[in-house]
Write an enzyme that holds these catalytic residues in place. Structure first.
Site, PDB file in Angstrom:
ATOM      1  N   CYS A 136     -17.884  -8.112  -1.572  1.00 60.03           N
ATOM      2  CA  CYS A 136     -17.205  -6.820  -1.477  1.00 60.03           C
ATOM      3  C   CYS A 136     -18.185  -5.681  -1.230  1.00 60.03           C
ATOM      4  CB  CYS A 136     -16.389  -6.555  -2.740  1.00 60.03           C
ATOM      5  SG  CYS A 136     -15.475  -4.999  -2.681  1.00 60.03           S
ATOM      6  N   CYS A 166     -15.430  -5.468   1.621  1.00 58.59           N
ATOM      7  CA  CYS A 166     -14.496  -4.352   1.574  1.00 58.59           C
ATOM      8  C   CYS A 166     -15.152  -2.983   1.587  1.00 58.59           C
ATOM      9  CB  CYS A 166     -13.569  -4.493   0.362  1.00 58.59           C
ATOM     10  SG  CYS A 166     -14.326  -5.093  -1.150  1.00 58.59           S
ATOM     11  N   LYS A 208     -16.843  -2.319   5.105  1.00 59.30           N
ATOM     12  CA  LYS A 208     -15.747  -2.368   6.092  1.00 59.30           C
ATOM     13  C   LYS A 208     -14.890  -1.116   5.994  1.00 59.30           C
ATOM     14  CE  LYS A 208     -12.455  -5.117   5.192  1.00 59.30           C
ATOM     15  NZ  LYS A 208     -11.768  -6.396   4.877  1.00 59.30           N
ATOM     16  N   TYR A 218      -5.821 -10.392   7.637  1.00 61.70           N
ATOM     17  CA  TYR A 218      -6.199  -9.001   7.393  1.00 61.70           C
ATOM     18  C   TYR A 218      -7.562  -8.667   7.977  1.00 61.70           C
ATOM     19  CZ  TYR A 218      -9.250 -10.412   3.484  1.00 61.70           C
ATOM     20  OH  TYR A 218     -10.244 -10.963   2.722  1.00 61.70           O
ATOM     21  N   GLU A 233      -8.006  -5.685  10.663  1.00 60.88           N
ATOM     22  CA  GLU A 233      -8.842  -4.541  10.273  1.00 60.88           C
ATOM     23  C   GLU A 233      -9.952  -4.305  11.284  1.00 60.88           C
ATOM     24  OE1 GLU A 233      -8.221  -4.586   5.426  1.00 60.88           O
ATOM     25  OE2 GLU A 233      -9.890  -5.704   6.299  1.00 60.88           O
ATOM     26  N   HIS A 250       7.411  17.407  -2.438  1.00 64.47           N
ATOM     27  CA  HIS A 250       7.667  17.806  -1.054  1.00 64.47           C
ATOM     28  C   HIS A 250       6.711  18.914  -0.614  1.00 64.47           C
ATOM     29  CE1 HIS A 250      10.123  18.478   2.518  1.00 64.47           C
ATOM     30  NE2 HIS A 250      10.058  19.779   2.270  1.00 64.47           N
ATOM     31  N   GLU A 285       7.215  11.019  -0.883  1.00 66.41           N
ATOM     32  CA  GLU A 285       8.542  11.385  -1.386  1.00 66.41           C
ATOM     33  C   GLU A 285       9.642  10.465  -0.847  1.00 66.41           C
ATOM     34  OE1 GLU A 285      10.350  15.094  -0.072  1.00 66.41           O
ATOM     35  OE2 GLU A 285       8.942  15.179   1.593  1.00 66.41           O
TER      36      GLU A 285
END
Length: 448
Positions: A43, A48, A51, A178, A182, A437, A442
């Site tokens: 990682c 991760c 990346k 993935y 990615e 908002h 939302e």
């Protein structure tokens, strides 16, 4: 004092191994850890973290373009791969240092060399030193799978991307998971022409069908090409150093690099598991019970080297549970239900809980709510890219059993929403929450 050199010896200083080592040391155990590459594991060093930094870098291509519609006079832009690459590698080195400091602060002895099992309670370092430990934890993670066919040695894996000397102009990416999607977004953002080649007929198997279809649609609109049901046959190197890629069922492609993103396998080769009597499953992963114990009472394993969920936060939870259970007197087990996950594609997607198909198979009667919209920023920028949010509800109980989304900042939004799914909140609970908002999030409390 025991007759062993250490109470705990950890093989692998990735996220799971480091967490287990420092927590066990905090409980008073004498701990050592061995790492043959760099402290931090996949990682931090080659996964991760670097990346995600490349993802940020690539996304500036769209941000700079969109800025003009927001009144910014953006002059001609130019991307310098070497600058980003070197800055990312410098950040990786900084993080590696922090991991090392963490271990030192917890008085964990670090051996920066390979360690292999020589028995149920012993290991041998590459230097030749023999070490004994009452308990051994294997946390060696996974390793990219490189398919075998004629010329496959000309391809690279995700480990190599962070060290490319120059930025390729034409990229072929093998795989549909993935990692493939990615890096497709990353290279496309940097201006490369990207083709994803998949031996199957879909991307992101296991994710909700509508969400992954939306990513496919958006990716194709951006200019990323896809070849499905196209297993590789041969890669040959041209005289100019470029690659000629041949596949079944479609035309050949010339590329500057071929990136294999065809999955990851447990990193168990040469660890001496057979010598110690540690059993593997049919996928080559270490078999463990609910307490992370292998078939040998003194040997445990956590993270991607086991056949569970291959996510860094899961490995960290497993390392913590192991240390608390074995050394802290606090029996702990990891709950693998409703674990959120994300794909940092362009745009990103994220999900938690059951997909629509899984919910139908498990629950029978469900209700599905969706919101298909353009983010406010995309509207003003003139970008037609649409976000999609999806909520799956158990019709019998009104409990939200799944949330899936694709769009800007989807992982950031889903992290908070995953708490609600984990807590088994109902659709009525979402409806009763006042909207924030104007925001994209939302939409989760306005679904009808």
């Amino acid at each position: 004092m025991s007759n062993f050199d250490y109470d705990l010896f950890v093989i692998g200083a990735g996220s799971g191994g480091v967490r287990a080592a420092r927590i066990a040391a905090g409980h008073g155990a004498r701990v050592a850890i061995a790492e043959e590459h760099r402290v931090g594991g996949t990682c931090v060093i080659r996964g991760c973290v670097p990346k995600k930094l490349l993802v940020y870098g690539a996304h500036f291509a769209e941000d700079l373009s969109d800025a003009r519609q927001f009144g910014w006079d953006v002059k001609e832009t130019k991307f310098d791969w070497v600058v980003l690459r070197d800055n990312v590698l410098a950040e990786v080195a900084r993080l590696e240092g922090i991991y090392g400091e963490t271990l030192a602060n917890h008085k964990v002895e670090v051996f920066k060399e390979r360690a292999v099992l020589t028995g149920p309670q012993s290991v041998k370092l590459a230097s030749g030193r023999e070490i004994t430990a009452k308990t051994i934890l294997i946390a060696t993670g996974g390793w990219p799978v490189r398919p075998e066919f004629e010329g496959s040695e000309h391809g690279i894996t995700s480990n190599d991307v962070f060290h490319l000397e120059t930025l390729p102009k034409r990229v072929v990416i093998a795989g549909g998971g993935y990692i493939a999607n990615e890096f497709a977004g990353i290279f496309h953002g940097f201006g490369a022409h990207v083709t994803i080649v998949n031996r199957g007929d879909q991307i992101l198997r296991g994710y909700d069908e509508q969400i992954r279809d939306r990513l496919l649609q958006i990716s194709m609109t951006k200019g990323i090409e896809f070849r499905f049901n196209a297993p590789f046959e041969k890669i040959t190197k041209n005289e100019d150093g470029t690659l000629h890629v041949e596949m079944k069922g479609c035309d050949a492609i010339d590329a500057d690099i071929v990136l294999f993103a065809t999955g990851r396998a447990p990193n168990v080769t040469g660890l001496g598991l057979d010598v110690a009597g540690v059993a593997l499953n049919d996928k080559g992963a270490i078999n463990v019970d609910d307490d992370n114990k292998s078939s040998v009472d003194s040997i445990y394993a956590v993270g991607d080297v086991t056949d569970r969920i291959q996510l860094t936060p899961v490995a960290i939870r497993e390392g913590q549970a192991f240390a608390d259970t074995v050394f802290g007197g606090k029996p702990t087990r990891v709950d693998y239900t409703n674990v959120p996950s994300a794909v940092f594609s362009h745009p990103p997607l994220a999900g938690v809980g059951l997909t629509e198909a899984q919910a139908k198979n498990k629950l029978g009667t469900i209700r599905t709510y969706t919101s298909d919209f353009r983010a406010m920023k995309n509207v003003l920028a003139g970008r037609n890219e649409r976000a999609l949010y999806k909520m799956i509800v158990d019709a019998a109980t009104d409990v939200v059993v799944g949330l899936h989304m694709i769009g800007p900042d989807a992982p950031e939004i889903l992290q908070a929403a995953a708490v609600a799914v984990k807590a088994k909140l109902t659709k009525a609970d979402f409806d009763a929450t006042v909207a924030l908002h104007p925001s994209m999030a939302e939409e989760l409390v306005l679904l009808k």
